[in-house]
Design a protein around this motif. Structure first.
Motif, PDB file in Angstrom:
ATOM      1  N   ARG A   1      41.521   8.644 -10.004  1.00  8.18           N
ATOM      2  CA  ARG A   1      40.546   9.729  -9.883  1.00  8.18           C
ATOM      3  C   ARG A   1      39.235   9.204  -9.299  1.00  8.18           C
ATOM      4  N   LEU A   2      38.815   8.037  -9.758  1.00 11.75           N
ATOM      5  CA  LEU A   2      37.599   7.428  -9.226  1.00 11.75           C
ATOM      6  C   LEU A   2      37.760   7.149  -7.729  1.00 11.75           C
ATOM      7  N   TRP A   3      38.879   6.561  -7.346  1.00 13.53           N
ATOM      8  CA  TRP A   3      39.128   6.222  -5.956  1.00 13.53           C
ATOM      9  C   TRP A   3      39.176   7.487  -5.087  1.00 13.53           C
ATOM     10  N   GLN A   4      39.859   8.504  -5.580  1.00 16.26           N
ATOM     11  CA  GLN A   4      39.967   9.749  -4.820  1.00 16.26           C
ATOM     12  C   GLN A   4      38.589  10.371  -4.600  1.00 16.26           C
ATOM     13  N   SER A   5      37.732  10.322  -5.612  1.00 12.12           N
ATOM     14  CA  SER A   5      36.382  10.870  -5.471  1.00 12.12           C
ATOM     15  C   SER A   5      35.586  10.088  -4.429  1.00 12.12           C
TER      16      SER A   5
ATOM     17  N   GLY B   1      28.188   3.497  -7.596  1.00 10.85           N
ATOM     18  CA  GLY B   1      27.392   3.647  -8.813  1.00 10.85           C
ATOM     19  C   GLY B   1      27.278   5.081  -9.267  1.00 10.85           C
ATOM     20  N   VAL B   2      27.149   6.001  -8.312  1.00 10.45           N
ATOM     21  CA  VAL B   2      27.071   7.415  -8.656  1.00 10.45           C
ATOM     22  C   VAL B   2      28.401   7.924  -9.195  1.00 10.45           C
ATOM     23  N   LEU B   3      29.492   7.618  -8.486  1.00  9.86           N
ATOM     24  CA  LEU B   3      30.787   8.170  -8.875  1.00  9.86           C
ATOM     25  C   LEU B   3      31.397   7.441 -10.068  1.00  9.86           C
ATOM     26  N   ALA B   4      30.988   6.212 -10.307  1.00 14.07           N
ATOM     27  CA  ALA B   4      31.360   5.563 -11.561  1.00 14.07           C
ATOM     28  C   ALA B   4      30.740   6.320 -12.731  1.00 14.07           C
ATOM     29  N   GLY B   5      29.505   6.785 -12.538  1.00 17.13           N
ATOM     30  CA  GLY B   5      28.863   7.602 -13.573  1.00 17.13           C
ATOM     31  C   GLY B   5      29.588   8.922 -13.791  1.00 17.13           C
ATOM     32  N   VAL B   6      30.021   9.561 -12.700  1.00 16.91           N
ATOM     33  CA  VAL B   6      30.786  10.808 -12.827  1.00 16.91           C
ATOM     34  C   VAL B   6      32.092  10.550 -13.552  1.00 16.91           C
ATOM     35  N   GLU B   7      32.739   9.433 -13.245  1.00 15.84           N
ATOM     36  CA  GLU B   7      34.001   9.116 -13.919  1.00 15.84           C
ATOM     37  C   GLU B   7      33.785   8.846 -15.404  1.00 15.84           C
ATOM     38  N   VAL B   8      32.649   8.257 -15.770  1.00 11.89           N
ATOM     39  CA  VAL B   8      32.333   8.084 -17.192  1.00 11.89           C
ATOM     40  C   VAL B   8      32.263   9.448 -17.874  1.00 11.89           C
TER      41      VAL B   8
ATOM     42  N   LEU C   1      31.016  -0.069 -17.365  1.00  9.39           N
ATOM     43  CA  LEU C   1      29.902   0.888 -17.449  1.00  9.39           C
ATOM     44  C   LEU C   1      30.096   1.848 -18.614  1.00  9.39           C
ATOM     45  N   LEU C   2      31.283   2.374 -18.766  1.00 11.22           N
ATOM     46  CA  LEU C   2      31.587   3.292 -19.876  1.00 11.22           C
ATOM     47  C   LEU C   2      31.246   2.656 -21.212  1.00 11.22           C
ATOM     48  N   ARG C   3      31.720   1.464 -21.433  1.00 12.94           N
ATOM     49  CA  ARG C   3      31.500   0.804 -22.723  1.00 12.94           C
ATOM     50  C   ARG C   3      30.041   0.424 -22.929  1.00 12.94           C
ATOM     51  N   ALA C   4      29.387  -0.019 -21.850  1.00  7.17           N
ATOM     52  CA  ALA C   4      27.973  -0.393 -21.981  1.00  7.17           C
ATOM     53  C   ALA C   4      27.117   0.819 -22.324  1.00  7.17           C
ATOM     54  N   MET C   5      27.422   1.969 -21.705  1.00  7.20           N
ATOM     55  CA  MET C   5      26.659   3.184 -22.000  1.00  7.20           C
ATOM     56  C   MET C   5      26.906   3.664 -23.425  1.00  7.20           C
ATOM     57  N   LEU C   6      28.141   3.587 -23.881  1.00  7.86           N
ATOM     58  CA  LEU C   6      28.437   3.979 -25.259  1.00  7.86           C
ATOM     59  C   LEU C   6      27.737   3.058 -26.248  1.00  7.86           C
ATOM     60  N   ALA C   7      27.755   1.765 -25.978  1.00 11.39           N
ATOM     61  CA  ALA C   7      27.090   0.813 -26.867  1.00 11.39           C
ATOM     62  C   ALA C   7      25.586   1.065 -26.892  1.00 11.39           C
ATOM     63  N   ALA C   8      25.003   1.374 -25.730  1.00 14.45           N
ATOM     64  CA  ALA C   8      23.562   1.641 -25.673  1.00 14.45           C
ATOM     65  C   ALA C   8      23.210   2.914 -26.421  1.00 14.45           C
ATOM     66  N   SER C   9      24.058   3.935 -26.295  1.00 13.08           N
ATOM     67  CA  SER C   9      23.805   5.185 -27.016  1.00 13.08           C
ATOM     68  C   SER C   9      23.783   4.950 -28.516  1.00 13.08           C
ATOM     69  N   ALA C  10      24.744   4.176 -28.998  1.00  9.78           N
ATOM     70  CA  ALA C  10      24.791   3.872 -30.426  1.00  9.78           C
ATOM     71  C   ALA C  10      23.585   3.041 -30.849  1.00  9.78           C
TER      72      ALA C  10
END
Length: 427
Positions: A19-23, A107-114, A409-418
């Motif tokens: 999905r990330l690649w297709q985007s 960087g933008v679409l990695a954020g969308v995929e998150v 990125l997904l895990r880093a953002m979740l860890a930062a939120s917590a």
């Protein structure tokens, strides 16, 4: 909260590689070039189409989208506590005239995929999450570069920035209005709980070291100068070698000095003469003037200054030897930057938790994260690009590496939120 812990403690990447690649490939059709790259300059109609696509994807993911006065686009996914400052990620979707598919866009679409992944997993975060498209990061059409994040971080005023013009005399303000992205949201930034930016490395180190993830410690300081060397124009035939005042001979010594200074101040030192023009530019006239640019970079301020001092000494000695004069004017000064330790650790922990090979690395290029780091904790994630090539139509990156960076990125953002919710990470 248990769902967040499940993701953080799992070795599964969770993100959807295809999905990330297709985007990425769909976005790359907007401004596609014959050589497989992308030409999508800031605030053109192609940029409008790319922005529209980003907004569509984010609204489909359940986000609220707002636009500020410089055209930065913010897509917010709500958290349990709307009063907490958001964990942000993003980059840019404008390109160089001969750009690639991944610089900024990843960087933008990695954020969308998150966002999409969290929706798939039905995960609710404590803090809100935001994915941002920053306006005119490249600076290819309008100076300066990193324009949108610079206004957000109060480095540039909105009024002065809107008045900047391109080569055709079109202003930023007029271009924003023309594409419908002159927003009403306040341009000065809200609090930043944390900011992460995923990016291709744009260099060859990760590929050379066979590492998947670069844990970015910081960014090199940069000092740029315009140098003019003045001698005397004279006929190339009748003028004896020992009586010449050849500005280009002096310039050659300066080029060698810049290279020697960088080689002598490793690691993390770079020195470049990127532009050089000899005048009057005739094959049988000794050059009477040379204009050149000097670009010095280092992670340590003292060593950056030492490089410049070393080259200045060579300029002084060379001018005295060859009867030249010179002017050396500073044009840019970005101090070295170390990213927040908590964000750097979050990236490293995420890579290790996923079993991904990684190494500490320093960014030699400018990124929006550099300005965001002055507003709150920030960090970056690098993934390899083929041959280290970027700002080029043949720029390439492997789908597996891009997905790995997105998973980090997904895990880093979740860890930062917590961490923000618990008070362990403070804006």
């Amino acid at each position: 909260m248990n769902a967040v812990l499940d993701v953080l403690q799992s070795t599964h990447p969770h993100v959807n590689r295809d999905r990330l690649w297709q985007s990425l490939m769909e976005l790359a059709t907007l401004g596609a070039t014959a050589k497989g790259g992308v030409c999508r300059l800031a605030l053109t109609d192609l940029d409008r189409k790319a922005r529209d696509l980003f907004v569509q994807w984010c609204e489909e993911a359940g986000c609220t989208v707002t636009i500020d006065g410089i055209g930065n686009i913010f897509a917010r996914r709500p958290g349990r506590n709307p009063n907490l400052p958001p964990v942000m990620t993003g980059s840019h979707i404008d390109t160089q005239p001969t750009g690639g598919k991944f610089d900024g866009c990843f960087g933008v679409l990695a954020g969308v995929e998150v966002l999409r992944t969290l929706n798939d997993l039905k995960v609710e975060t404590e803090a809100p999450l935001e994915v941002v498209v920053w306006t005119n990061e490249e600076g290819s059409r309008f100076p300066p570069c990193m324009m949108g994040s610079g206004v957000f971080a109060r480095k540039f005023t909105l009024a002065e920035t809107l008045a900047k013009v391109d080569a055709d005399g079109v202003s930023v303000g007029d271009a924003l209005n023309a594409i419908g992205y002159a927003g009403t949201r306040a341009e000065s930034g809200h609090k930043v709980g944390a900011y992460f930016e995923a990016h291709i490395e744009q260099g060859p180190i990760l590929e050379d070291e066979k590492k998947t993830i670069g844990v970015v410690l910081g960014a090199l300081g940069q000092k740029w100068f315009d140098l003019k060397l003045r001698g005397v124009e004279a006929h190339a035939g009748p003028t004896p070698m020992h009586l010449r005042k050849d500005a280009l001979v002096g310039a050659a010594a300066v080029v060698a000095a810049v290279n020697a200074a960088a080689l002598g101040h490793q690691p993390h030192a770079c020195g470049t003469v990127g532009c050089l023009q000899a005048y009057p530019g005739s094959r049988n006239v000794i050059p009477g003037e040379v204009r050149m640019t000097l670009d010095f970079r280092h992670l340590e301020p003292a060593r950056l200054d030492s490089m410049i001092a070393q080259v200045r000494q060579v300029i002084d000695e060379t001018c005295a030897k060859h009867g030249l004069s010179y002017e050396m004017e500073p044009t840019a000064d970005f101090p070295p930057l170390y990213f927040d330790k908590g964000c750097v650790d979050a990236v490293r922990d995420a890579a290790n938790g996923l079993g991904l090979s990684n190494m500490d690395i320093v960014s030699g290029a400018g990124h929006d994260a550099i300005f965001l780091a002055e507003l709150g904790p920030a960090g970056m994630i690098f993934v390899p690009c083929e041959g280290g090539i970027s700002h080029n139509e043949i720029e390439n990156a492997a789908p597996d590496d891009l997905a790995a960076g997105c998973a980090v990125l997904l895990r880093a953002m979740l860890a930062a939120s917590a961490a923000i919710a618990s008070g362990q990470l403070a804006a």
